[in-house]
Scaffold this motif. Structure first.
Motif, PDB file in Angstrom:
ATOM      1  N   ARG A 210       0.813  -1.219   0.000  1.00 13.89           N
ATOM      2  CA  ARG A 210       0.000   0.000   0.000  1.00 13.89           C
ATOM      3  C   ARG A 210       0.850   1.273   0.000  1.00 13.89           C
ATOM      4  NH1 ARG A 210      -2.068  -1.116   5.069  1.00 13.89           N
ATOM      5  NH2 ARG A 210      -0.604   0.229   6.155  1.00 13.89           N
ATOM      6  N   THR A 211       2.053   1.195   0.567  1.00 15.32           N
ATOM      7  CA  THR A 211       2.839   2.407   0.809  1.00 15.32           C
ATOM      8  C   THR A 211       3.485   2.951  -0.463  1.00 15.32           C
ATOM      9  OG1 THR A 211       3.271   1.706   3.069  1.00 15.32           O
ATOM     10  CG2 THR A 211       4.778   3.346   2.144  1.00 15.32           C
ATOM     11  N   ARG A 212       3.353   4.260  -0.651  1.00 16.36           N
ATOM     12  CA  ARG A 212       3.952   4.884  -1.824  1.00 16.36           C
ATOM     13  C   ARG A 212       5.419   5.218  -1.561  1.00 16.36           C
ATOM     14  NH1 ARG A 212      -0.959   8.963  -3.299  1.00 16.36           N
ATOM     15  NH2 ARG A 212      -0.806   9.364  -1.075  1.00 16.36           N
ATOM     16  N   ILE A 213       6.247   4.861  -2.529  1.00 16.88           N
ATOM     17  CA  ILE A 213       7.666   5.199  -2.467  1.00 16.88           C
ATOM     18  C   ILE A 213       7.953   6.168  -3.605  1.00 16.88           C
ATOM     19  CG2 ILE A 213      10.027   4.318  -2.571  1.00 16.88           C
ATOM     20  CD1 ILE A 213       9.015   1.652  -1.491  1.00 16.88           C
ATOM     21  N   LEU A 214       8.419   7.367  -3.241  1.00 18.15           N
ATOM     22  CA  LEU A 214       8.712   8.402  -4.232  1.00 18.15           C
ATOM     23  C   LEU A 214      10.198   8.402  -4.554  1.00 18.15           C
ATOM     24  CD1 LEU A 214       6.783  11.403  -2.557  1.00 18.15           C
ATOM     25  CD2 LEU A 214       5.857   9.463  -3.869  1.00 18.15           C
ATOM     26  N   TYR A 215      10.517   8.875  -5.736  1.00 21.65           N
ATOM     27  CA  TYR A 215      11.911   9.175  -6.052  1.00 21.65           C
ATOM     28  C   TYR A 215      12.080  10.695  -6.025  1.00 21.65           C
ATOM     29  CZ  TYR A 215      16.047  10.479  -8.464  1.00 21.65           C
ATOM     30  OH  TYR A 215      17.236  11.106  -8.747  1.00 21.65           O
ATOM     31  N   GLY A 216      13.211  11.170  -5.536  1.00 25.94           N
ATOM     32  CA  GLY A 216      13.500  12.602  -5.574  1.00 25.94           C
ATOM     33  C   GLY A 216      14.951  12.838  -5.920  1.00 25.94           C
ATOM     34  N   GLY A 217      15.216  13.921  -6.635  1.00 27.28           N
ATOM     35  CA  GLY A 217      16.587  14.277  -7.035  1.00 27.28           C
ATOM     36  C   GLY A 217      16.620  14.599  -8.513  1.00 27.28           C
ATOM     37  N   SER A 218      16.532  15.921  -8.820  1.00 26.53           N
ATOM     38  CA  SER A 218      16.603  16.402 -10.209  1.00 26.53           C
ATOM     39  C   SER A 218      15.506  15.818 -11.099  1.00 26.53           C
ATOM     40  CB  SER A 218      18.002  16.156 -10.796  1.00 26.53           C
ATOM     41  OG  SER A 218      18.983  16.860 -10.031  1.00 26.53           O
ATOM     42  N   VAL A 219      14.312  15.655 -10.517  1.00 29.89           N
ATOM     43  CA  VAL A 219      13.154  15.261 -11.332  1.00 29.89           C
ATOM     44  C   VAL A 219      12.687  16.479 -12.119  1.00 29.89           C
ATOM     45  CG1 VAL A 219      10.718  14.579 -11.262  1.00 29.89           C
ATOM     46  CG2 VAL A 219      12.395  13.391  -9.825  1.00 29.89           C
ATOM     47  N   LYS A 220      12.408  16.261 -13.411  1.00 28.56           N
ATOM     48  CA  LYS A 220      11.935  17.322 -14.306  1.00 28.56           C
ATOM     49  C   LYS A 220      10.779  16.766 -15.135  1.00 28.56           C
ATOM     50  CE  LYS A 220      15.768  20.100 -13.817  1.00 28.56           C
ATOM     51  NZ  LYS A 220      16.249  19.470 -12.593  1.00 28.56           N
ATOM     52  N   SER A 221      10.136  17.653 -15.909  1.00 29.11           N
ATOM     53  CA  SER A 221       9.006  17.178 -16.723  1.00 29.11           C
ATOM     54  C   SER A 221       9.474  16.182 -17.786  1.00 29.11           C
ATOM     55  CB  SER A 221       8.274  18.350 -17.376  1.00 29.11           C
ATOM     56  OG  SER A 221       9.153  19.050 -18.229  1.00 29.11           O
TER      57      SER A 221
END
Ligand code: G3H
Length: 256
Positions: A210-221
């Motif tokens: 159920r748990t959402r895992i996000l990625y972060g670090g220089s994410v762009k469109s």
């Protein structure tokens, strides 16, 4: 996937008050124009504490389903803690989320894994969803590989959480934050999959599913879709690219 993607914009200390207000207004218009289907994606912004009230009023006035959260909270509920903000204040402002353990808090404010864990527990006590940030530095990556440190950090953070707790994990390799050098989708997936195992070990299979895992670090469109295609990546924690309405709106519309 079965998990609703979450696109989260962490403004850090980048916008002033007037920019915050204008941003939320324009974001609402932009997503409305684009007919974003809010049943298929959660969009959240994370302004500084003192702009939460204005953001709340704007969103409430517009009846617009943008979610919001704070960038930090106190591990304490009340008492002689000058300068601190407890979860109760955030809950009273209708915050859904609160970021805990961002690498900038760990690096500049000496937040240990144990402190991050007790902040996550404080968030849950107040009915907030903590966005627990983990990630390795360039040096960690060199000496221990990508997943050792995030796995350790998450393990400690989950220790104090009650069964059934609702939380989000954000995997943010420190070397990818604000550097323009994002992890590859494969790198993000391989750590996210390990983190999901940590969740399963600590909280059980339902929590892991159920748990959402996000990625972060220089994410762009232009790279968001490649991360969201990975089976264990359920969204993004966006810094720099969350500060420009059109760019952030494009990220939120990664499916179109
Ligand atoms: O919380 C957001 C992250 O630190 C990512 O920042 O998108 O500017 O690399 P960035």
């Amino acid at each position: 996937s079965k998990r609703t993607p979450l696109i989260a914009g962490n403004w850090k200390l980048n916008l002033n008050h007037l920019q915050s207000i204008a941003f939320v207004q324009k974001l609402a218009w932009s997503l409305q124009d684009a007919r974003l289907d809010f049943r298929t994606v959660d969009v959240a912004v994370f302004p500084p504490f003192t702009d939460l009230r204005s953001v709340q009023s704007l969103i409430a006035a517009d009846h617009f389903p943008i979610l919001f959260g704070a960038q930090d909270l106190s591990e304490h509920d009340s008492g002689a803690y000058t300068g601190e903000i407890s979860g109760a204040f955030l809950k009273a402002l209708d915050c859904r989320f609160v970021i805990v353990g961002h690498s900038e808090r760990r690096a500049y404010h000496h937040e240990t894994d144990a402190i991050v864990g007790s902040k996550a527990a404080a968030a849950i006590r107040h009915g907030l969803v903590p966005v627990i940030c983990v990630g390795e530095t360039a040096e960690d990556l060199e000496t221990r590989g990508a997943s050792a440190v995030p796995v350790e950090q998450l393990g400690v953070a989950l220790e104090g959480l009650p069964e059934g707790a609702d939380f989000v994990v954000a995997y943010e390799p420190v070397w990818a934050i604000g550097s323009g050098r994002a992890a590859t989708p494969e790198q993000a997936e391989s750590v996210a999959a390990r983190l999901r195992e940590v969740i399963e070990g600590a909280m059980g299979p339902d929590a892991a599913a159920r748990t959402r895992i996000l990625y972060g670090g220089s994410v762009k469109s232009d790279n968001i879709a490649s991360f969201l295609r990975e089976p264990d990546v359920d969204g993004a924690l966006v810094g720099g690219a969350s500060l420009v309405v059109e760019e952030f709106a494009k990220i939120a519309r990664f499916q179109s």
